[in-house]
Design a protein around this motif. Structure first.
Motif, PDB file in Angstrom:
ATOM      1  N   GLN A   1       0.822  -1.214   0.000  1.00  0.00           N
ATOM      2  CA  GLN A   1       0.000   0.000   0.000  1.00  0.00           C
ATOM      3  C   GLN A   1       0.853   1.258   0.000  1.00  0.00           C
ATOM      4  O   GLN A   1       0.433   2.299  -0.534  1.00  0.00           O
ATOM      5  N   ARG A   2       2.048   1.185   0.564  1.00  0.00           N
ATOM      6  CA  ARG A   2       2.952   2.340   0.465  1.00  0.00           C
ATOM      7  C   ARG A   2       3.340   2.583  -0.987  1.00  0.00           C
ATOM      8  O   ARG A   2       3.445   3.728  -1.434  1.00  0.00           O
ATOM      9  N   VAL A   3       3.549   1.518  -1.714  1.00  0.00           N
ATOM     10  CA  VAL A   3       3.843   1.638  -3.143  1.00  0.00           C
ATOM     11  C   VAL A   3       2.643   2.227  -3.878  1.00  0.00           C
ATOM     12  O   VAL A   3       2.773   3.125  -4.723  1.00  0.00           O
ATOM     13  N   GLU A   4       1.465   1.722  -3.573  1.00  0.00           N
ATOM     14  CA  GLU A   4       0.226   2.253  -4.176  1.00  0.00           C
ATOM     15  C   GLU A   4       0.119   3.757  -3.950  1.00  0.00           C
ATOM     16  O   GLU A   4      -0.207   4.530  -4.867  1.00  0.00           O
ATOM     17  N   TRP A   5       0.378   4.164  -2.731  1.00  0.00           N
ATOM     18  CA  TRP A   5       0.335   5.583  -2.347  1.00  0.00           C
ATOM     19  C   TRP A   5       1.337   6.403  -3.163  1.00  0.00           C
ATOM     20  O   TRP A   5       0.997   7.477  -3.697  1.00  0.00           O
ATOM     21  N   ALA A   6       2.565   5.909  -3.288  1.00  0.00           N
ATOM     22  CA  ALA A   6       3.588   6.628  -4.056  1.00  0.00           C
ATOM     23  C   ALA A   6       3.164   6.803  -5.509  1.00  0.00           C
ATOM     24  O   ALA A   6       3.347   7.884  -6.100  1.00  0.00           O
ATOM     25  N   PHE A   7       2.586   5.773  -6.103  1.00  0.00           N
ATOM     26  CA  PHE A   7       2.168   5.868  -7.501  1.00  0.00           C
ATOM     27  C   PHE A   7       0.968   6.785  -7.671  1.00  0.00           C
ATOM     28  O   PHE A   7       0.818   7.443  -8.709  1.00  0.00           O
ATOM     29  N   THR A   8       0.104   6.867  -6.668  1.00  0.00           N
ATOM     30  CA  THR A   8      -1.007   7.819  -6.731  1.00  0.00           C
ATOM     31  C   THR A   8      -0.479   9.241  -6.756  1.00  0.00           C
ATOM     32  O   THR A   8      -0.952  10.088  -7.533  1.00  0.00           O
ATOM     33  N   LEU A   9       0.512   9.529  -5.918  1.00  0.00           N
ATOM     34  CA  LEU A   9       1.131  10.856  -5.917  1.00  0.00           C
ATOM     35  C   LEU A   9       1.763  11.158  -7.275  1.00  0.00           C
ATOM     36  O   LEU A   9       1.683  12.288  -7.776  1.00  0.00           O
ATOM     37  N   LYS A  10       2.367  10.163  -7.869  1.00  0.00           N
ATOM     38  CA  LYS A  10       2.980  10.334  -9.188  1.00  0.00           C
ATOM     39  C   LYS A  10       1.915  10.671 -10.233  1.00  0.00           C
ATOM     40  O   LYS A  10       2.095  11.580 -11.061  1.00  0.00           O
ATOM     41  N   GLU A  11       0.799   9.945 -10.192  1.00  0.00           N
ATOM     42  CA  GLU A  11      -0.288  10.176 -11.150  1.00  0.00           C
ATOM     43  C   GLU A  11      -0.893  11.565 -10.990  1.00  0.00           C
ATOM     44  O   GLU A  11      -1.361  12.168 -11.961  1.00  0.00           O
ATOM     45  N   LEU A  12      -0.872  12.102  -9.774  1.00  0.00           N
ATOM     46  CA  LEU A  12      -1.419  13.434  -9.505  1.00  0.00           C
ATOM     47  C   LEU A  12      -0.431  14.551  -9.826  1.00  0.00           C
ATOM     48  O   LEU A  12      -0.773  15.734  -9.734  1.00  0.00           O
ATOM     49  N   GLY A  13       0.784  14.203 -10.193  1.00  0.00           N
ATOM     50  CA  GLY A  13       1.787  15.207 -10.526  1.00  0.00           C
ATOM     51  C   GLY A  13       2.323  15.952  -9.319  1.00  0.00           C
ATOM     52  O   GLY A  13       2.715  17.120  -9.419  1.00  0.00           O
ATOM     53  N   ILE A  14       2.381  15.284  -8.172  1.00  0.00           N
ATOM     54  CA  ILE A  14       2.882  15.920  -6.948  1.00  0.00           C
ATOM     55  C   ILE A  14       4.410  15.982  -6.981  1.00  0.00           C
ATOM     56  O   ILE A  14       5.069  14.980  -7.243  1.00  0.00           O
TER      57      ILE A  14
END
Length: 329
Positions: free
Chosen positions: A215-228
Motif C-alpha cells: 500500500q505504500r507503493v500504491e500511495w507513491a504511484f497515486t502521488l505520481k499520477e497526480l503530478g505531486i
C-alpha cells in the motif's frame, strides 16, 4: 543486489519503474537496505541535487476538528487533551515565521485544524498574514487549510502562496480505515483545485497507519499520477486518546526503505522527512537524507515537539549538504 542496482540504473536513465518493481524494492531484506538507500541517493543526487529544503510550520488554529482521522490529536471525536484555540493573531504567526527563518527555514506554512475555511474573517486574515510574511521576511509561504475551493486557491496565490499542502495520508485502499468524515475523492478535489489556480501541491502522509508495504507503493504511484512534486513523509507518533494510540512503531529500516522507494518512484520530487522522525528514526535520521530525501521539516510539528534546530543544522553540516535558497518569483 544486482536487481536493486539494475532498477536504479533504469531510473537514472530516465525510465519509470513499475509497481511490481517498486514492491520488490520495498520488500528487500535488512541486509540489502543500505544498498537500496545508496541507490536511492544516487537518484536524488541526479534529479534533486544536494541542497536540502528546510521548512517550518505553525499550528495556526488548534483542536475541535470535525473530522475523525484516527491518528489525529486535534479531532473533536477523541479526548486527547490537546490545546484548543482559534486562529492566532497576525503578530504571533509573523513572529513564528521570523524565528523559523532565523533557524534556517526556507519556507513557512500556516496549518489550521478543521475541515476547511468556513469563516471568511479567518481566511482573509491568513491571506493577509502570508502576504506580509513573504514581503517582509523574504521567505516562501505555504498553507495547509483543509478542503479548498478554486476561488480560495486563487486568493492564496494572490497573497504570494506558492504551494498548498493537502496530505493523502495513506493509500486509497487504506484510507477508509483512517477516516470516514471525508473521502479520498475529497482530497483529489482539493489537490486539483489548488493546481487549477496555479499552486504547486505538497502532499504526502504518515507511515505507520496500519498500511502494508504494498500500500505504500500504491500511495507513491497515486502521488505520481497526480503530478505531486513535494512529498512530506511523516511517521506516526501514537497519541493517547486516539484510535491509533496502540499502533506498533515501524522499525527504522522499514521506514528508510519506504523513503528510498518513494525516491525511485518520484525521482524529481522534493521528498521531505517530517513529523515523527525524532521518535521513529532516532539516531538514523541522517540516513533518510542519505537515502533519497531532499528536505526536512525543522522545529516543532502540529501537536508534538521536534528537536533543536541547531542539531538539524549540524546534521546538514556533517553531511556536507547545503540548505536550499528561497525562490520568491
Amino acid at each position: 543486489m544486482q536487481k536493486i542496482i539494475t532498477l536504479a540504473e533504469k531510473v537514472l536513465n530516465g525510465q519509470d519503474i513499475t509497481k511490481e518493481e517498486a514492491e520488490f524494492l520495498i520488500n528487500v531484506s535488512d541486509d540489502d537496505t543500505m544498498l537500496l538507500l545508496a541507490m536511492a541517493d544516487k537518484i536524488r543526487q541526479k534529479y534533486a541535487g544536494d541542497a536540502v529544503d528546510c521548512c517550518a510550520i505553525i499550528n495556526g488554529r488548534s483542536g475541535k476538528c470535525s473530522e475523525n482521522c484516527k491518528f489525529c490529536a486535534q479531532s473533536a471525536h477523541y479526548h486527547t487533551g490537546v490545546k484548543e484555540y482559534g486562529l492566532l493573531s497576525e503578530e504571533e504567526i509573523f513572529n513564528a515565521a521570523k524565528k523559523a527563518k532565523e533557524a534556517g527555514a526556507v519556507r513557512f506554512s500556516i496549518v489550521t485544524s478543521g475541515r476547511g475555511q468556513s469563516k471568511a474573517d479567518d481566511f482573509e486574515n491568513i491571506c493577509r498574514t502570508l502576504k506580509r510574511i513573504k514581503e517582509e521576511l523574504h521567505i516562501e509561504v505555504c498553507a495547509s487549510l483543509g478542503i479548498l475551493t478554486v476561488e480560495q486557491a486563487k486568493e492564496l496565490r494572490k497573497a504570494g502562496v506558492t504551494r498548498y499542502h493537502s496530505n493523502l495520508e495513506t493509500a486509497g485502499s487504506n484510507f477508509p480505515n483512517i477516516c470516514s468524515t471525508h473521502t479520498y475523492a475529497d482530497k483529489f478535489v482539493t489537490i486539483k483545485n489548488a493546481q487549477a489556480a496555479g499552486l504547486r501541491v505538497c502532499s504526502g502522509g504518515i507511515l505507520g497507519l496500519g498500511e502494508t508495504r504494498e500500500q505504500r507503493v500504491e500511495w507513491a504511484f497515486t502521488l505520481k499520477e497526480l503530478g505531486i512534486d513535494s512529498v512530506p513523509l511523516n511517521m506516526l507518533t501514537p497519541i493517547p486518546g486516539t484510535p491509533f494510540e496502540n499502533n506498533k512503531p515501524l522499525p527504522p529500516l522499514e521506514i528508510l526503505r519506504a523513503f528510498a522507494v518513494f525516491r525511485f518512484v518520484l525521482p524529481k520530487a522534493q521528498i521531505r522527512t517530517a513529523g515523527g522522525r525524532e521518535v521513529n528514526l532516532r539516531d538514523l535520521q541522517a540516513l533518510a537524507l542519505n537515502g533519497g530525501a531532499s528536505g526536512i521539516m525543522i522545529g516543532g510539528y502540529l501537536t508534538t515537539a521536534g528537536r533543536g534546530t541547531d542539531r538539524d543544522m549540524q546534521m546538514l553540516k556533517d553531511l556536507d549538504r547545503p540548505r536550499s535558497m528561497p525562490n520568491l518569483d
